[in-house]
Design an enzyme around this catalytic site. Structure first.
Site, PDB file in Angstrom:
ATOM      1  N   ASN A 168       0.887  -1.229   0.090  1.00 58.67           N
ATOM      2  CA  ASN A 168      -0.310   0.424  -0.212  1.00 58.67           C
ATOM      3  C   ASN A 168       0.607   1.239  -0.090  1.00 58.67           C
ATOM      4  O   ASN A 168       0.257   2.288  -0.759  1.00 58.67           O
ATOM      5  CB  ASN A 168      -0.672   0.012   1.096  1.00 58.67           C
ATOM      6  CG  ASN A 168      -1.732   1.176   0.927  1.00 58.67           C
ATOM      7  OD1 ASN A 168      -2.669   1.212   0.480  1.00 58.67           O
ATOM      8  ND2 ASN A 168      -1.605   1.709   2.431  1.00 58.67           N
ATOM      9  N   ASP A 278      -0.478  -6.815   4.614  1.00 61.15           N
ATOM     10  CA  ASP A 278      -0.955  -5.773   5.370  1.00 61.15           C
ATOM     11  C   ASP A 278      -1.283  -4.158   5.270  1.00 61.15           C
ATOM     12  O   ASP A 278      -1.902  -4.006   3.233  1.00 61.15           O
ATOM     13  CB  ASP A 278       0.770  -4.683   6.002  1.00 61.15           C
ATOM     14  CG  ASP A 278       0.745  -3.221   6.743  1.00 61.15           C
ATOM     15  OD1 ASP A 278       0.299  -3.477   7.837  1.00 61.15           O
ATOM     16  OD2 ASP A 278       1.353  -2.330   6.364  1.00 61.15           O
ATOM     17  N   HIS A 282      -6.618  -1.042   1.926  1.00 58.79           N
ATOM     18  CA  HIS A 282      -6.425   0.463   1.399  1.00 58.79           C
ATOM     19  C   HIS A 282      -5.981   0.294   0.481  1.00 58.79           C
ATOM     20  O   HIS A 282      -5.771   1.501  -0.411  1.00 58.79           O
ATOM     21  CB  HIS A 282      -5.436   1.145   2.334  1.00 58.79           C
ATOM     22  CG  HIS A 282      -5.623   1.384   3.316  1.00 58.79           C
ATOM     23  ND1 HIS A 282      -7.066   2.403   4.159  1.00 58.79           N
ATOM     24  CD2 HIS A 282      -5.708   0.989   5.101  1.00 58.79           C
ATOM     25  CE1 HIS A 282      -6.976   2.532   5.328  1.00 58.79           C
ATOM     26  NE2 HIS A 282      -6.127   1.814   6.243  1.00 58.79           N
ATOM     27  N   GLU A 321      -4.537  -8.486   6.405  1.00 56.42           N
ATOM     28  CA  GLU A 321      -5.260  -7.338   7.729  1.00 56.42           C
ATOM     29  C   GLU A 321      -5.941  -6.297   7.408  1.00 56.42           C
ATOM     30  O   GLU A 321      -5.747  -5.654   6.167  1.00 56.42           O
ATOM     31  CB  GLU A 321      -3.304  -6.530   7.896  1.00 56.42           C
ATOM     32  CG  GLU A 321      -4.300  -5.645   9.277  1.00 56.42           C
ATOM     33  CD  GLU A 321      -3.802  -4.281   9.224  1.00 56.42           C
ATOM     34  OE1 GLU A 321      -3.801  -3.419  10.525  1.00 56.42           O
ATOM     35  OE2 GLU A 321      -2.948  -3.553   8.446  1.00 56.42           O
TER      36      GLU A 321
END
Length: 559
Positions: A168, A278, A282, A321
């Site tokens: 991200n 992670d 997003h 996540e």
């Protein structure tokens, strides 16, 4: 004479057939024995999560690299933990004693060289989430040689290794850490989290450049990375590798595909077994489907090139996540204006941010809910449960007053269990002088493990439950059937191919003599063992009688 000869021939034929049949039966028995060997089942894994910099220093002294010597906020600099420290604990058998069969470590790629002030004092990228170079390991964490040794030694003990992948964003911009080119990242607007777009096409916080993962526009490599590779004499090799990747896949040379290539290289080279991804929500969800495709390809390549090192037929494992996802949501995460099923976009598992709330309820509610969800809505997938973590400011037991209950609820719940380093030792989560999540990230309390009797008692409890979980896939991956609500007793059953596993778990029982109903788990006359106390008994009239000093039992078939 002729009759005698016929009799001899018949006897020889009978002996030969009997001998052949005996050999056949022996082979059959061996085959059956091999089939019932306990398999590794991801859905029932006992996973240990650690911050590399905060777990253990495997070197004689603390060393800080890349000139990261500025004064930082409390617990916001490099404390000295490294890959060699993890290797040391693998060698010592620490994870074996905990029943750990998977370790997830924070990102180990090269971090920004400088630090930034986030209003909490200067912070360095000790946590691993501020990437400067995906192709290189950060010297504070270790070397690729260290990583190879860690994976090899973990595998030798049946422990899988998961790395942490960040697609991200890059690390913050500093005077010596340039921003990536405009085609690669955006530096505004900041996310408002009100819509899907307001969560994905934005920066998480100020000065954390967001990779344009939605873009399909080809981009050139940043100048600082090209200059670095040329200085190291590996520019041609790196470019040839990139050319081969893009030719094989047909992907455009867009930002996300460079990063996917760099992250999956660690699979093909070292044989890691999984990735925790992670900040998944997003980015556009399609990023992760492509990521999983390339993870699977790289894992297959590693297996093909290292046939003697392959542990089993398990596929590459991915954990998402998606902040604030909870098991009650089933397959979907709701952005308000859009719902996304991340399980169909490359993930086997999602971190369950709901567990810490569910764990406040009784065993009956907790175990029944999780068994029902995982065997209906989420069948074929799983969730990762935790009681504390590196960035959750509201853990189940912030003051470490319920370490035994934490173990019972985490390690005996259906789903994958995540022991955050120090859960098992009561490492304090309240560190004076820290701000924000730094309080969750103190160095592992090894002195307490060595010298504190209370810590040792807590650790022993986590070890017993962890070993039981590792030995019995039924605990995490099985179906829960309640036998008694108070005191709580349940049975768990799990079947996969020729393998089946059944256990009985009893909690909040009387200390001393107790009688435990075993439901349909064990037939009358079955010899069973309590894995917690080590005592044995025989099932009589559907019950087991034991006299132990503990208020719980972990029943398994005695072997």
């Amino acid at each position: 004479m002729r009759k005698t000869l016929f009799l001899l021939i018949a006897l020889l034929l009978t002996t030969s057939i009997s001998s052949a049949q005996a050999k056949k039966n022996t082979v059959k028995k061996k085959t059956v024995a091999a089939a019932v060997t306990t398999p590794f089942v991801w859905e029932g894994a006992n996973l240990y999560f650690l911050l590399v910099d905060r777990f253990n220093n495997g070197k004689p002294t603390k060393t800080v690299y890349l000139g990261r010597n500025k004064e930082t906020g409390k617990l916001r600099g490099f404390e000295g933990g490294n890959l060699r420290g993890i290797i040391q604990k693998i060698d010592e058998g620490y994870f074996d004693q905990l029943g750990t069969n998977a370790i997830w470590i924070t990102p180990i790629v090269e971090q920004i060289h400088d630090g930034v002030d986030e209003g909490t004092g200067l912070s360095y990228g000790f946590h691993g989430y501020w990437t400067r170079d995906w192709t290189n390991l950060d010297p504070n964490f270790g070397t690729k040689k260290d990583l190879a040794e860690l994976v090899e030694k973990a595998h030798a003990k049946g422990i899988r290794i998961l790395l942490d992948g960040v697609i991200n964003h890059t690390g913050p911009v500093t005077k010596i850490d340039p921003v990536w080119p405009e085609g690669w990242v955006r530096t505004s607007p900041q996310c408002d989290y009100k819509t899907f777009q307001g969560t994905t096409e934005c920066t998480l916080v100020a000065n954390l450049p967001d990779v344009k993962t939605e873009s399909n526009q080809a981009v050139e490599l940043p100048g600082f990375l090209v200059a670095k590779w040329k200085a190291q004499g590996k520019y041609e090799k790196e470019m040839a590798s990139l050319d081969a990747f893009f030719k094989r896949t047909g992907y455009p040379r867009a930002p996300r595909y460079y990063i996917i290539k760099w992250l999956t290289d660690y699979i093909a080279e070292f044989g890691i077994d999984g990735y925790r991804a992670d900040t998944v929500k997003h980015t556009d969800e399609t990023v992760w489907a492509d990521f999983k495709t390339q993870c699977d390809y790289a894992f297959a390549e590693w297996k093909k090139n290292n046939p003697k090192k392959v542990l089993d037929n398990n596929k590459f494992y991915t954990i998402a996540e998606v902040y604030n996802y909870g098991i009650s949501g089933g397959r979907l995460f709701d952005f308000g204006d859009k719902k996304v099923d991340y399980y169909t976009h490359g993930f086997n598992n999602m971190i369950n941010f709901e567990f810490k709330w569910d764990a406040q309820k009784d065993y009956s509610f907790l175990f029944s809910k999780y068994s029902d969800k995982l065997n209906t809505d989420l069948k074929g997938y799983s969730v990762l449960n935790y009681v504390s973590s590196h960035d959750d400011g509201k853990p189940f037991d912030a003051n470490r007053t319920k370490s035994i209950e934490s173990a019972n609820k985490l390690l005996l719940s259906p789903g994958v269990s995540q022991t955050y380093y120090g859960d098992e030792t009561g490492r304090s989560l309240v560190i004076e002088g820290t701000q924000g999540d730094a309080t969750l990230r103190s160095f592992m309390n090894w002195d307490d493990v060595k010298n504190n009797p209370d810590t040792q008692k807590t650790l022993a409890h986590w070890q017993k439950l962890g070993q039981f979980r590792k030995k019995h896939p039924a605990v995490g991956a099985g179906v829960n059937k309640e036998i008694s609500k108070s005191p709580y007793v349940c049975e768990r059953s799990f079947t996969k191919g020729n393998y089946s596993d059944r256990v009985v778990i009893g909690l909040d029982l009387a200390k001393g003599s107790k009688q435990i109903a075993v439901g349909t788990a064990f037939k009358n006359g079955t010899a069973v063992r309590d894995a917690y106390s080590g005592k044995t008994a025989v099932v009589t009239n559907g019950k087991v009688t034991l006299d132990t000093e503990f208020d719980l039992v972990l029943l398994e078939v005695k072997k």
